[in-house]
Design a protein around this motif. Sequence first.
Motif: not given
Length: 407
Positions: A115-119, A242
């Motif tokens: 889930c690299r588009d998330y923090t 996100n």
Amino acid sequence: MNVLKKYSLSSTDGVYEFIRRENDYFKSNTRLTVTEIGNGNMNYVYRIEDKLSGKSYIVKYAGEHTRISEDIPVSTDRIKIEAYMLMKQSKFVSEYIPRIYLFDEKRSCILMEDCRDYTILRDSLVKYDIFPEFSDQISTYLVKSILPTSEIILSKPEKNQLEQQFLNPHLCEITKTYVFTEPFDALSEMNDIFIPNKEYIEKEIFADKNLLQEIKRLKDDFFNKKQALLHGDLHTGSIFINSTSIAIFDFEFAFYGPIGFDLGNLIANLIFAWLHAEADVQKTEFINWMEETVASVIDLFRFKFKHEFLRVSGKDSKDSEVDIDHYLDTIISDTASYAGVELIRRVVGLAHVKDITSITPVDKRIRTERIAIDIAKSIIFKNTKFIKGIDFTNLINRILLLHNENA
Ligand code: SR1
Ligand code: MG
């Protein structure tokens, strides 16, 4: 040589060997790199990147002891629970969880979506990022994942079967120790108390017999009130976010328990984010959003749970055998109690939250920890008075005001 030893997944080299030689998920025409990205208490988490295609994946490995300490042994069964949970939840809430690609029970690891588009929500909250959709998203996730596994929807045999699949004695024991026992034991050597608050904690927690009795009741309910299949450790570090979506992860603590346990953990961690911002006087917009979020998570959960229950059971309120309004009242009062337990254990116990530990200077942290303890005690003692979101936010604002007047 034992394959587990040969490819110990507690190092990036071991993970590289494992993904290259021990499974056929990755084709040979890839250029893979492995980086350890996790810093949790329990497991090792790695990002595998294919430099040629630009794709990336996560490998999560559960060792035979916790990642933070070789002195704390912990069953590798937890990765099985996590894999089963991801598979089960993909039936109800696939849009809110990472995809699972491979579960290797022998090597205690999972390959899953990156889930690299998330923090991580906690990281964003300590930076005062605002997510207007969060309460709507998380309340939908909670209702859609909890209700279908609950005692009010499943038949007894269906529920028994699911309960057996998700028996999680080792991780429930960790919760028993680190959540319900040590933080309430004056003689414990496992706690990590902020020294300037030692006396306050001794007086307000360890010496309060009524509180200790209530905690015992909540601990018993944690083991015996098997209402639904839960996440089991739903804090803001278990949620990716996100601007458009959320993804829930870290299901290793999943178990059958009181619904208010998950909701209470979440509410407590939102309160920590609120108190963190409150210690920093300029953050009014964030504080207002936090207040609104605490209230609307409760109210939206109530509304959607009732609506979904009546829809799925095909009844209206008066025809149903379950008094859904009363059932929800008890869930919300349990939520208040378990939020109180989480507020105390994160201040007194071993596992802290950075929302509190990052507060400077010392005086502000002293004050914030005391506010958290005061909120916790009030909501535990008056738990049955908590029915709507505003009951929580009014109490929090009242205690904040008291501390401001006494400052
Ligand atoms: C040994 S530390 C225990 C805590 O870490 C996990 O994240 C859970 O919150 C657990 O209580
Ligand atoms: Mg976790």
